[in-house]
Write a protein that holds these residues in place. Structure first.
Motif: not given
Length: 121
Positions: A18-30, A51-54, A80-89
């Motif tokens: 993922p490239t967007k920082a945040g909390t994600y929920e997932f489950s696996f299905r078969l 988490r945001a990248a460097t 100054v708005y510090a961002r990673d390469m994906y625009g995450n703060p």
């Protein structure tokens, strides 16, 4: 999401980037059935925090009234708005000693005025 069959082990390797920082929920299905994991034996949704990248200065910006100038002797601010390469703060891990700004003004008779500024973290 990438899914690769591991033919020797009889299982699938799952990976995601993922490239967007945040909390994600997932489950696996078969075949529609929710699978249990070692973290959620009953197949409940699993939460992960991305988490945001460097810091990447090329995606960071500076803005504010200080960039427009102002009267002599009066402080003016910029942000100054510090961002990673994906625009995450980038909200942690930076100190004021890692950020700097310099403004240089030159005046030459008949040649006009030049103003240069630089800032960075």
């Amino acid at each position: 999401l990438n899914l690769t069959q591991n033919k020797a082990g009889g299982y699938y390797d799952v990976s995601m980037a993922p490239t967007k920082a945040g909390t994600y929920e997932f489950s696996f299905r078969l075949k529609g059935a929710v699978l249990s994991t070692m973290f959620s034996p009953n197949g409940a949704l699993r939460q992960v925090v991305v988490r945001a990248a460097t810091l990447d200065a090329t995606f960071s910006i500076i803005s504010g009234p200080a960039l427009l100038g102002g009267p002599a002797g009066i402080a003016s601010a910029a942000n100054v708005y510090a961002r990673d390469m994906y625009g995450n703060p980038i909200s942690d891990g930076l100190s004021s000693s890692q950020c700097g700004a310099a403004i240089t003004a030159e005046f030459a008779v008949g040649a006009g005025r030049t103003l240069s500024a630089s800032a960075g973290c």
